[in-house]
Write a protein that holds these residues in place. Structure first.
Motif, PDB file in Angstrom:
ATOM      1  N   ASN A 424       0.816  -1.214   0.000  1.00 26.32           N
ATOM      2  CA  ASN A 424       0.000   0.000   0.000  1.00 26.32           C
ATOM      3  C   ASN A 424       0.852   1.267   0.000  1.00 26.32           C
ATOM      4  OD1 ASN A 424       1.077  -0.185   2.542  1.00 26.32           O
ATOM      5  ND2 ASN A 424      -0.822   0.240   3.626  1.00 26.32           N
ATOM      6  N   ASN A 554       0.107  -0.429   7.931  1.00 22.29           N
ATOM      7  CA  ASN A 554      -1.318  -0.215   7.711  1.00 22.29           C
ATOM      8  C   ASN A 554      -1.779   1.037   8.456  1.00 22.29           C
ATOM      9  OD1 ASN A 554      -4.207  -0.404   7.704  1.00 22.29           O
ATOM     10  ND2 ASN A 554      -3.988  -2.558   7.147  1.00 22.29           N
ATOM     11  N   ASP A 557      -5.322   0.877  10.164  1.00 14.67           N
ATOM     12  CA  ASP A 557      -5.353   0.320  11.519  1.00 14.67           C
ATOM     13  C   ASP A 557      -4.922   1.373  12.537  1.00 14.67           C
ATOM     14  OD1 ASP A 557      -6.180  -2.063  10.482  1.00 14.67           O
ATOM     15  OD2 ASP A 557      -4.236  -3.070  10.642  1.00 14.67           O
ATOM     16  N   ASP A 585      -4.792   3.001   1.492  1.00 16.59           N
ATOM     17  CA  ASP A 585      -4.900   1.712   2.176  1.00 16.59           C
ATOM     18  C   ASP A 585      -6.222   1.020   1.869  1.00 16.59           C
ATOM     19  OD1 ASP A 585      -2.451   2.086   3.290  1.00 16.59           O
ATOM     20  OD2 ASP A 585      -3.078   1.852   5.364  1.00 16.59           O
ATOM     21  N   ALA A 586      -7.297   1.799   1.854  1.00 17.79           N
ATOM     22  CA  ALA A 586      -8.617   1.233   1.550  1.00 17.79           C
ATOM     23  C   ALA A 586      -8.646   0.691   0.126  1.00 17.79           C
ATOM     24  CB  ALA A 586      -9.694   2.294   1.728  1.00 17.79           C
ATOM     25  N   VAL A 588      -6.153  -0.609  -1.458  1.00 21.85           N
ATOM     26  CA  VAL A 588      -5.433  -1.887  -1.455  1.00 21.85           C
ATOM     27  C   VAL A 588      -6.344  -3.006  -0.978  1.00 21.85           C
ATOM     28  CG1 VAL A 588      -3.530  -3.160  -0.392  1.00 21.85           C
ATOM     29  CG2 VAL A 588      -3.170  -0.829  -1.196  1.00 21.85           C
ATOM     30  N   HIS A 589      -7.165  -2.726   0.038  1.00 20.57           N
ATOM     31  CA  HIS A 589      -8.124  -3.732   0.519  1.00 20.57           C
ATOM     32  C   HIS A 589      -9.113  -4.098  -0.587  1.00 20.57           C
ATOM     33  CE1 HIS A 589      -6.936  -4.074   4.689  1.00 20.57           C
ATOM     34  NE2 HIS A 589      -6.878  -2.759   4.797  1.00 20.57           N
ATOM     35  N   GLU A 590      -9.534  -3.094  -1.364  1.00 22.04           N
ATOM     36  CA  GLU A 590     -10.454  -3.357  -2.466  1.00 22.04           C
ATOM     37  C   GLU A 590      -9.786  -4.229  -3.531  1.00 22.04           C
ATOM     38  OE1 GLU A 590     -13.748  -2.401  -2.811  1.00 22.04           O
ATOM     39  OE2 GLU A 590     -13.563  -1.806  -0.710  1.00 22.04           O
ATOM     40  N   THR A 592      -7.382  -6.352  -3.022  1.00 17.91           N
ATOM     41  CA  THR A 592      -7.266  -7.692  -2.444  1.00 17.91           C
ATOM     42  C   THR A 592      -8.559  -8.482  -2.621  1.00 17.91           C
ATOM     43  OG1 THR A 592      -5.763  -6.808  -0.762  1.00 17.91           O
ATOM     44  CG2 THR A 592      -6.706  -8.977  -0.358  1.00 17.91           C
ATOM     45  N   ASN A 593      -9.662  -7.864  -2.249  1.00 17.73           N
ATOM     46  CA  ASN A 593     -10.959  -8.541  -2.372  1.00 17.73           C
ATOM     47  C   ASN A 593     -11.274  -8.865  -3.824  1.00 17.73           C
ATOM     48  OD1 ASN A 593     -11.309  -8.291   0.396  1.00 17.73           O
ATOM     49  ND2 ASN A 593     -12.403  -6.351   0.226  1.00 17.73           N
TER      50      ASN A 593
END
Length: 752
Positions: A424, A554, A557, A585-586, A588-590, A592-593
């Motif tokens: 990220n 992160n 977090d 960061d958000a 990157v989470h998207e 990943t999913n």
């Protein structure tokens, strides 16, 4: 007459209209490409309802918070007065940046530029005991200027380093225009600064990374991709010994690219960094079926078949596998259409479309484009055989070596794949010597960090007395104790400084009431500072947090922990973290999913399509197995080599799947065909290895080898991309040739 004969006869009979139609459509889509719009702003790729994006909008409703970037100058020579004068000249030059908006009207690139030369600091004097003093005041002596900066370090420290050699200027983006274009224009001005002798001047900050990445990748791809293509052409020519066998597939790939990008423009989708890698995907995946067809066509011509019959026999053997690879690869990439990220949606839709156009184009155009060779004698051509068939037979079926290898691969994948990291940190995209990496290091050392986010702290009661600001001070100290937090800034330092000057102590209630009373008793300059730090109703404040840029850290977090700690200690406050670091960061989470769901969808789709077409659940599952094993092994290999998934390397997995689909389907189709004429399943597998193995090696060496050129890129992710596209092709081919024959032995024997 069979369908394959009718199809080839149709193509040869109507070759002229087909070519004319192809040329007309290609010209049309080429014209449409000129209207393709570019959007490399990562924020635009995120869904509007993403919490971190909503939080930024909430912050902007309370405070004017445009996206910002930094201009950094290192000035070691001269007095402080001379340095401020030079900063003012830099600012004046950057203020000339103009960019056209969506209507074509020129607008200023930055709505406001703030540097040390703009600052006013509180000093003793005036009606209420305090007045403003501008730092850019020629009447100040060098000693007086030094004293003002030192005494007000809590205010000036965001713009000047402690040794007074590094200076930051904040560039607030004009939201009415594309800020990426503003950054590009600003970089042009900075380049001129360097020519004028100010070599240590830089554009920096998170907002600038997207521009540096996209411009750098354009430069690298423009330089390296032609080399990769030329190498692939050279290797293909060495293998096929015919220039038409090389040019025809390349023409089809070019047509597919023009059509897909033309459709992208016509449908209103925008070009981005991610869609810029579509040619990288199309090259290995789209070329594979052309090589299969050409290899089969050449084989039948050497056996004495006519031009027409050679294509008929090739299509009889390959049409169904080609159509299957087209459909499954398209569906695999098109699964990205369900992603919440617009960049990923566009990439998936148009990569799948480009692959589909290339694969179907191969079936339609190859018999027409190769007509030059219709009367050429192929008898003297020697069929190249690269596969050590006896060794493969013994390795797979004559010893436990293949099964032991499979167990080792599975063990390796199970151990390393969970260790795969999703990156990220935008700075990780650049080499150590890049401007952004250098400035990031300097800013981190001198100013506490280069990753920023804000806290919106709201209360039902006005935050306008010493009690509330004592709580804000305690909150600031609490945040500073967090690991990797460098600075915490708010209206508090200004309040403390004014209180010290008027009352000789911090947080004097009467001074706070005068400052926040709304009557502007300390003047307009302080009024602007107040407006930037607290809302008009005094029920919400903004606290800015500056963090060190730590790889793979992160920040979401961290922000959540800070929010929870504040609300637990002070339940009368509501805290909303917001900022670009959190949005990255958000994102990157998207990613990943999206990656996980896309791969699962692709594997299920491939298995289902193969089950339906082969009318066998077992065949579908067995053919899918090496694709799954190969993809997981690539993921494990990336983890073992400390290569992370990011917005560029994310396509490696999809490339591995796309290539694996092609190899696995063609091998299974060849095996099912050979099984009808061979005595045993083992003999059928060996013959399939003999015929399909060389084609797979052709594709890997010719196309995959060309991508190793990307390893000399300036960008680490692009180097990783080049290496792992090659490894994806090599591993997918190897697993299809070794493990798939083993799995296919589990098929039920044919009924006699």
């Amino acid at each position: 007459m069979q369908f394959h004969e009718k199809f080839v006869d149709f193509l040869l009979k109507f070759k002229a209209p087909i070519l004319i139609l192809t040329l007309v459509l290609t010209a049309f889509f080429g014209w449409a490409m000129t209207g393709l719009k570019v959007d490399n702003d990562p924020a635009h790729a995120l869904p509007d309802d993403l919490k971190q994006k909503v939080d930024i909008r909430t912050m902007r409703e309370k405070f004017h918070s445009p996206y910002s970037m930094l201009f950094m100058a290192k000035l070691e020579e001269g007095t402080l007065q001379e340095k401020l004068a030079q900063l003012e000249k830099f600012k004046e030059a950057l203020a000339t940046v103009e960019v056209k908006d969506s209507t074509g009207t020129l607008q200023l690139g930055f709505e406001k530029i703030i540097s040390l030369s703009d600052l006013s600091v509180p000093v003793k004097g005036g009606m209420f005991g305090v007045k403003n003093r501008k730092l850019m005041d020629t009447t100040l002596t060098e000693e007086e200027l030094q004293q003002l900066i030192t005494e007000n370090s809590a205010i000036t420290g965001r713009f000047i380093s402690k040794d007074q050699t590094v200076f930051l200027t904040v560039l607030l983006a004009n939201e009415a225009i594309d800020r990426q274009e503003s950054i590009g224009e600003a970089q042009t001005i900075v380049n001129q600064f360097r020519k004028d002798g100010f070599k240590d001047t830089y554009i920096a900050g998170e907002t600038a990374t997207a521009w540096f990445l996209s411009s750098g990748m354009r430069h690298d791809f423009g330089r390296l991709l032609p080399i990769a293509v030329l190498l692939a052409i050279g290797v293909l020519f060495l293998l096929f010994k015919r220039i038409t066998f090389v040019l025809a597939p390349m023409i089809i790939i070019a047509i597919a690219l023009v059509w897909s990008f033309g459709l992208m423009a016509l449908t209103g989708y925008k070009f981005s960094v991610l869609t810029g890698v579509i040619p990288l995907i199309l090259f290995p995946v789209g070329l594979a079926d052309s090589i299969h067809i050409l290899k089969s066509f050449g084989h039948h011509r050497r056996l004495g078949k006519s031009y027409r019959d050679a294509f008929v026999l090739s299509y009889e053997e390959l049409m169904m596998p080609v159509l299957l690879t087209s459909v499954t690869t398209f569906l695999g990439f098109a699964s990205f259409a369900f992603s919440s990220l617009t960049w990923t949606q566009t990439f998936g839709i148009f990569t799948g479309l480009a692959v589909l156009i290339a694969l179907i184009g191969s079936m339609i155009l190859l018999p027409i484009l190769l007509l030059h060779d219709a009367k050429v004698d192929f008898h003297e051509d020697k069929e190249v055989q690269l596969m050590p068939v006896p060794f493969m037979d013994k390795f797979i079926f004559g010893s436990p070596a293949a099964w032991l290898s499979l167990l080792a691969v599975i063990g390796f994948s199970v151990y390393f794949t969970p260790k795969l990291i999703f990156e990220n940190n935008p700075i990780a995209f650049f080499n150590k010597g890049h401007d952004l990496v250098m400035t990031d290091s300097i800013i981190g050392a001198e100013f506490g960090g280069s990753r920023f986010f804000d806290l919106l702290i709201e209360s039902d009661q006005p935050i306008n007395d010493s009690l509330h600001w004592a709580e804000v001070a305690a909150i600031s100290e609490m945040i500073k104790k967090e690991e990797h937090v460098g600075q915490v800034t708010s209206l508090l330092p200004v309040i403390n400084r004014l209180c010290e000057l008027t009352k000789g102590e911090p947080l004097a209630n009467s001074t706070i009431e005068m400052l926040l009373g709304g009557k502007g008793m300390f003047g307009k300059s302080f009024g602007d500072v107040v407006k930037a730090g607290i809302t008009e109703d005094r029920k919400a404040i903004k606290v800015s947090i500056i963090c060190m840029n730590v790889p793979r850290y992160n920040y979401l977090d961290l922000a959540e922990k800070i929010k929870n700690d504040i609300e637990k200690a002070y339940p009368h406050y509501r805290v909303t973290p917001a900022g670009q670091a959190l949005m990255i960061d958000a994102g990157v989470h998207e990613v990943t999913n999206t990656q996980v769901s896309s791969l699962l969808f692709t594997f299920l789709t491939v298995a289902l399509v193969l089950m339906l077409t082969s009318r066998s659940i077992r065949t579908g599952l067995l053919t899918t197995l090496p694709i799954v094993v190969g993809t997981l092994f690539i993921a494990g290999l990336m983890a073992a080599m400390n290569v992370s998934i990011n917005s560029i390397t994310v396509i490696i997995m999809n490339c591995a799947v796309g290539i694996g689909i092609d190899y696995a389907i063609h091998f299974t189709a060849g095996f099912l065909r050979e099984r009808k004429v061979c005595g045993t399943p083992r003999e059928a597998a060996v013959e399939t290895i003999r015929h399909k193995g060389t084609v797979i090696l052709f594709n890997t060496v010719a196309v995959g080898g060309g991508f190793l050129v990307l390893m000399i890129s300036h960008f680490p992710p692009v180097r990783d991309l080049g290496l792992f596209i090659f490894l994806s092709m090599a591993i997918s081919g190897l697993f299809s040739l070794i493990f798939l024959p083993m799995f296919l032995m589990w098929l039920r024997p044919l009924k006699k």
